[in-house]
Scaffold this active site. Structure first.
Site, PDB file in Angstrom:
ATOM      1  N   MET A 175       0.820  -1.209   0.000  1.00 46.00           N
ATOM      2  CA  MET A 175       0.000   0.000   0.000  1.00 46.00           C
ATOM      3  C   MET A 175       0.860   1.268   0.000  1.00 46.00           C
ATOM      4  O   MET A 175       2.034   1.234   0.344  1.00 46.00           O
ATOM      5  CB  MET A 175      -0.915   0.023   1.220  1.00 46.00           C
ATOM      6  CG  MET A 175      -1.939  -1.084   1.280  1.00 46.00           C
ATOM      7  SD  MET A 175      -2.981  -0.996   2.766  1.00 46.00           S
ATOM      8  CE  MET A 175      -3.954   0.477   2.404  1.00 46.00           C
ATOM      9  N   HIS A 176       0.227   2.378  -0.388  1.00 47.65           N
ATOM     10  CA  HIS A 176       0.720   3.746  -0.165  1.00 47.65           C
ATOM     11  C   HIS A 176       1.848   4.193  -1.083  1.00 47.65           C
ATOM     12  O   HIS A 176       2.010   5.408  -1.288  1.00 47.65           O
ATOM     13  CB  HIS A 176       1.200   3.929   1.284  1.00 47.65           C
ATOM     14  CG  HIS A 176       0.256   3.460   2.334  1.00 47.65           C
ATOM     15  ND1 HIS A 176      -1.052   3.885   2.427  1.00 47.65           N
ATOM     16  CD2 HIS A 176       0.433   2.600   3.370  1.00 47.65           C
ATOM     17  CE1 HIS A 176      -1.634   3.318   3.474  1.00 47.65           C
ATOM     18  NE2 HIS A 176      -0.757   2.526   4.046  1.00 47.65           N
ATOM     19  N   ASP A 180      -2.689  -4.903  -0.089  1.00 52.40           N
ATOM     20  CA  ASP A 180      -2.294  -6.176   0.514  1.00 52.40           C
ATOM     21  C   ASP A 180      -3.119  -6.531   1.751  1.00 52.40           C
ATOM     22  O   ASP A 180      -3.554  -7.681   1.904  1.00 52.40           O
ATOM     23  CB  ASP A 180      -0.796  -6.206   0.821  1.00 52.40           C
ATOM     24  CG  ASP A 180      -0.301  -5.023   1.638  1.00 52.40           C
ATOM     25  OD1 ASP A 180      -1.118  -4.191   2.083  1.00 52.40           O
ATOM     26  OD2 ASP A 180       0.918  -4.917   1.836  1.00 52.40           O
TER      27      ASP A 180
END
Length: 503
Positions: free
Chosen positions: A81-82, A239
């Site tokens: 992520m991110h 995820d």
């Protein structure tokens, strides 16, 4: 026989899991890669290494499975992520991807909270932290203005692989929620946030559901890997969201306890809930649903640190073999797993871990049990926030990760959480959730609930709370919760002293 392929793009490796439409694993392959740390606090990767890893995995699967090229029906993703990927007008990355564990953006986080404050929570369900994508964008604007001027699209890592396979640019809600740019309740990019930070809406990718089809595998990719039929590609999920689906977290009465390097407590949410920033709150891979998430930064990491520092060369099995001979509460010994700071519920990077109550009667087995109990107490902090805010009680909790392999830890979790604990027969991680998305998208099952029944399996043995232990743990937990406030000032002073900042 038809196959689905789940691609899990992690921080240090890419894993591919090929499954039949009935839910059995055909094969798994993986490829490792490195993280670049050009400066202290920087964590980067060049997106090309993800493509190279995917090509390696696809090559190995196609060589092993004889009918891969004719039986593969669908592909989907899970991914870290991110992390920020920026593309130019030719869809070429023009700067290394700034990863989720990059901490260069403290200044930008302060700016975001200063300008948005509570409004950010109302829109995104989260507060600004270094891991999120928006602070990385602000850092790029400030420190690499020439690069930012060339940016035509931003992406998340797994979506870059979607672009590679299909030629199309999309993202889905579970990953978009981790950017701090999504209005998670309205399911749309927030123009208010984008305008506040001078981000053109044009650079944001089209949004689709996690189960939405983003295209088909291009002719060039099919030829490269011997794929003969049309293969549908589905958006996939972040995820944590894909992992939640992969363990069957599709019901509000079920929770997830994950004890990896960090510890995660997740809960399915049917509607938006403002936890005042105490928990992360994101869109789920299940359409129109959400999940909340609390994080203990050093769960398995605390146990590993303890083993390496005090284990005298022992393995985990030997080190923990006699914890069941120690009474509940470790004979008055407490451990707080704040060895790298803490996330939930304190969001304190300067708190540090501690053993409290050491006496001359304590032996190594007491310390071992105290470490395990302290990790579970920290995870319970997140569970209690979820239950108190929602006025609910979990019917059972699914335990995954290292803790699920140890019966003593499973019983400890049941007693500390006062909830029945179950575990999977086989753990496949986020890649299983990606396979489930592809299986649903291909129409193999009418609902995600039916996919879950076919793909997710639990062990018959469960761990139920023991009433006497529950009562004792309740007493010791109330004492344990006081350690943070009692040691906060001391920890901060010690960190400042160690950093040379103590005045």
């Amino acid at each position: 026989m038809s196959y689905v392929l789940g691609i899990d793009l992690g921080t240090s490796s890419l894993k591919g899991i090929l499954m039949s439409q009935e839910g059995s694993v055909v094969t798994t392959k993986s490829a490792n890669y490195d993280i670049d740390n050009p400066k202290q606090g920087f964590s980067e990767q060049k997106p090309v290494i993800w493509v190279e890893a995917l090509e390696k995995v696809l090559t190995e699967i196609s060589q092993e499975v004889s009918d891969f090229g004719t039986a593969l029906s669908g592909i989907s993703f899970s991914g870290q992520m991110h992390s920020l990927v920026v593309l130019d007008e030719n869809n070429t990355p023009i700067y290394p991807a700034i990863l989720w564990n990059d901490v260069r953006t403290s200044k930008q986080c302060q700016e975001i909270m200063s300008k948005m404050g509570d409004r950010l929570l109302e829109i995104t369900g989260n507060i600004a932290l270094e891991g999120f994508t928006l602070p990385k964008i602000l850092w790029l604007q400030e420190n690499e203005p020439k690069v930012w001027a060339r940016v035509k699209k931003i992406m998340l890592p797994k979506d870059y692989l979607g672009l590679y396979l299909t030629g199309n640019i999309h993202t889905e809600f579970s990953d978009a929620a981790g950017t701090l740019l999504l209005d998670i309740e309205k399911h749309e990019w927030s123009k208010e946030i984008a305008d506040t930070f001078n981000i053109s809406m044009e650079v944001l990718p089209e949004l689709v559901e996690s189960v939405g089809q983003i295209g088909t595998v291009t002719t060039g990719i099919k030829d490269k890997f011997g794929i003969q039929n049309e293969v549908k590609v589905f958006a996939g999920g972040a995820d944590n969201a894909a992992a939640a689906l992969g363990v069957g977290l599709i019901d509000e009465e079920i929770g997830l306890i994950s004890m990896g390097t960090s510890g995660v407590v997740s809960s399915f949410e049917s509607k938006f809930t403002n936890y005042d920033g105490k928990l992360h709150f994101f869109n789920h891979t299940v359409p129109q649903a959400y999940y909340s998430m609390g994080v203990t930064l050093a769960a398995g990491n605390s146990l590993n640190w303890y083993k390496e520092t005090f284990g005298q060369g022992k393995g985990f099995s030997e080190l923990l073999s006699d914890v069941n001979t120690v009474p509940v509460g470790s004979s008055g010994l407490l451990f707080t797993p704040y060895i790298v700071g803490e996330r939930t519920p304190h969001f304190d990077s300067k708190i540090r871990g501690s053993f409290i109550g050491i006496s001359a009667t304590h032996e190594q087995r007491h310390f071992s049990r105290a470490v395990l109990e302290g990790i579970q107490f920290s995870l319970r902090d997140s569970k209690d926030i979820m239950e108190s805010a929602k006025g609910k009680t979990f019917k059972y909790l699914i335990s995954v990760g290292g803790g699920a392999q140890n019966p003593d830890i499973m019983q400890m979790q049941a007693d500390i959480f006062n909830t029945e604990m179950i575990r999977l027969t086989v753990e496949q991680g986020p890649g299983l959730g990606a396979c489930m998305i592809a299986a649903f998208g291909c129409g193999f099952y009418p609902t995600l609930e039916e996919v879950t029944k076919a793909f997710v399996h639990y062990q018959l043995e469960t761990f139920k709370p023991i009433a006497k232990n529950v009562a004792e743990y309740e007493k010791i937990y109330q004492i344990w919760k006081q350690v943070y406030s009692a040691t906060k000032n001391l920890s901060h002073q010690l960190v400042d002293f160690n950093d040379g900042n103590l005045k």
